[in-house]
Scaffold this active site. Structure first.
Site, PDB file in Angstrom:
ATOM      1  N   GLU A 173     -49.744  65.089 -33.071  1.00 15.90           N
ATOM      2  CA  GLU A 173     -50.397  65.612 -34.275  1.00 15.90           C
ATOM      3  C   GLU A 173     -50.377  67.142 -34.288  1.00 15.90           C
ATOM      4  O   GLU A 173     -51.426  67.804 -34.250  1.00 15.90           O
ATOM      5  CB  GLU A 173     -51.824  65.066 -34.389  1.00 15.90           C
ATOM      6  CG  GLU A 173     -51.832  63.557 -34.584  1.00 15.90           C
ATOM      7  CD  GLU A 173     -53.208  62.949 -34.830  1.00 15.90           C
ATOM      8  OE1 GLU A 173     -54.205  63.608 -34.510  1.00 15.90           O
ATOM      9  OE2 GLU A 173     -53.277  61.816 -35.333  1.00 15.90           O
ATOM     10  N   GLU A 362     -49.000  55.679 -34.302  1.00 19.29           N
ATOM     11  CA  GLU A 362     -50.438  55.423 -34.210  1.00 19.29           C
ATOM     12  C   GLU A 362     -50.916  54.807 -35.510  1.00 19.29           C
ATOM     13  O   GLU A 362     -50.547  55.277 -36.598  1.00 19.29           O
ATOM     14  CB  GLU A 362     -51.255  56.710 -33.991  1.00 19.29           C
ATOM     15  CG  GLU A 362     -51.261  57.218 -32.590  1.00 19.29           C
ATOM     16  CD  GLU A 362     -52.226  58.374 -32.394  1.00 19.29           C
ATOM     17  OE1 GLU A 362     -53.313  58.363 -32.996  1.00 19.29           O
ATOM     18  OE2 GLU A 362     -51.864  59.295 -31.647  1.00 19.29           O
TER      19      GLU A 362
END
Ligand code: BG6
Length: 468
Positions: A173, A362
């Site tokens: 991220e 994810e």
């Protein structure tokens, strides 16, 4: 669903070192930025003292229990496991002259165990942590020096594990520094925009250098980026909302644009000007950025809305992304809005933009599970969430999107990144440990364990259309 996912599709789960391993100082590991966040990535930063305790110091003790856990993943039929290497196990201070052999040996054992079960590792180089010393001594990614330390670390692990690991990700991220500068980049939380974007630039250059090193050192490997896929819809069809949404989405798309195209998108020129930010970009940096990724990966938990109206923005709640709530969606107990169609939309959106293979690394549902009197965990809410998202992923493949695989978040219960809770569980495998540090650490298969096993076994054919 009569549709079967392609044979090459990778099925599995995703984890991060600091959320599962524990053993935060064992075998020469140094402290990482995560080790001073006992209340989670967004909670208070607490310097360590002798004798203190942080739930992540033990986490779920994957450090010792990995053979049992990997065997359980294999039993479910995993063909892929996403995990991260703790940079501070390899370079305890980040700027050490030599790597820590004991840390390297630990991951040798993990990759050998995965190989024994035919599970392909997908390895993140940096998942929400860096050696604490780099944050303290160099102000984290604010310093250009950290690019060199990261490249050295990447080269050491490529050299050591290149025979076993053919799928890599650079930063988890990478856009998180916009929301949480300490967790994302080792920066003080109150840093100004200039510092924040300069650190982000250093990280983008470091990512590109790792991509180059990977291409040179492991030619048969693939390396991707990883972004938090925070897709936003216009709150209304008012053109002001639509324009505002484009601007909001560009905040995170910028990362993918640089990593997939090899240069900053033109819209950033105005953004930097408006922020009063002047990034120091050298000729070497521009050259380095040209080394682009092989695939795009992202996390997807929820979508949100964007509104140009400050009154609507004020109503936002639920997550660090500060998105306006969507009245058509339900939310988890933690306020994360559930939007399976958003996954199909995002996959199509990213594929249209990049024309690169995508990997959903994810996705999952955090919930409080209850062990019933028979010792079972009946987590139908999790099955519903995962079924509906995977169903939409299948739709995206049928739309023509190239998707390499799916690793749901936390296949075994682990410590939450945002809140450092164990009570917020994502797993197919229950871990007997509570937030008050009680529990045997025993592993129990949940109902979703058998469900995921059947989905993998049927190559997605047993997914059911979402309930109305
Ligand atoms: C992602 C992170 O943002 O969300 C993971 O990459 C994290 O590290 C996951 O665990 C779920 O968030 P949380 O806060 O529920 O653990």
């Amino acid at each position: 669903m009569s549709f079967k996912f392609p044979d090459s599709f990778l099925w599995g789960g995703a984890t991060a070192a600091n959320q599962i391993e524990g053993s935060h100082l064992r075998d020469g590991k140094g402290l990482s930025t995560s080790d001073v966040c006992p209340y989670g990535a967004f909670g208070e930063i607490v310097p360590r003292q002798a004798g203190d305790f942080n739930i992540k110091d033990l986490a779920i003790d994957f450090y010792h229990r990995y053979p049992e856990d990997i065997a359980l993943f294999a039993e479910m039929g995993f063909t892929c496991l996403r995990l991260s290497i703790a940079w501070s196990r390899i370079f305890p201070n980040g700027d050490d002259a030599e790597p820590n052999e004991a840390g390297l040996t630990y991951y040798d054992k993990i990759f050998a165990e995965l190989d024994k079960h035919g599970i392909q590792p997908l390895v993140t180089l940096s998942h929400y942590e860096m050696p604490l010393n780099l944050a303290e001594k160099y102000h984290g990614w604010a310093s250009r020096d950290v690019i060199g330390f990261f490249e050295k670390y990447a080269r050491v692990v490529f050299e050591r594990y290149g025979h076993a690991v053919k799928l890599w990700l650079t930063f988890n991220e990478i856009n998180v520094t916009l929301h949480e500068p300490f967790t994302g980049s080792g920066l003080p939380r109150d840093c100004d925009e200039q510092t924040r974007y300069q650190a982000i630039h250093h990280q983008l250059v470091a990512s590109a250098k790792a991509v180059k090193a990977c291409h040179e050192m492991i030619p048969d490997a693939k390396i991707g980026n990883m972004i938090l896929g925070a897709i936003q819809y216009p709150f209304t069809c008012n053109p002001d909302d639509v324009m505002h949404t484009l601007t909001q989405n560009r905040e995170w798309l910028m990362f993918g644009d640089v990593q997939a195209r090899g240069y900053y998108p033109s819209y950033m020129t105005r953004k930097f000007k408006e922020l009063g930010v002047e990034i120091n970009i050298t000729e070497d940096d521009r050259e380095a950025l040209k080394e682009t990724i092989d695939f795009v990966s992202f996390s997807y938990y929820m979508s949100g809305c964007a509104s140009a109206d400050p009154n609507e923005q004020a109503k936002t709640e639920g997550n660090m992304l500060n998105m306006v709530a969507n009245p058509y969606l339900k939310a988890s107990e933690w306020g994360w809005q559930i939007d399976p169609v958003g996954l199909r939309y995002l996959l199509n959106f990213l594929y249209d933009r990049y024309q690169l293979p995508l990997f959903v690394v994810e996705n999952g549902f955090g919930a409080k599970d209850v062990v019933n009197e028979s010792g079972e965990i009946v987590d139908d809410y999790r099955i519903d969430y995962l079924n509906d998202h995977l169903f939409q992923l299948g739709e995206a493949i049928q739309d023509g999107v190239e998707v390499m695989g799916y690793t749901s978040w936390g296949p075994i219960d682990l410590v939450s990144a945002s809140t450092a809770q164990l009570a917020k569980r994502y797993g197919y495998i229950y871990v007997d440990r509570n937030d008050d540090n009680q529990g045997t650490l025993d592993r129990i298969r949940k109902k979703s364990f058998y469900w995921y096993q059947s989905i993998i076994e049927s190559q997605g054919e047993k997914l059911t259309p979402p309930k109305a």
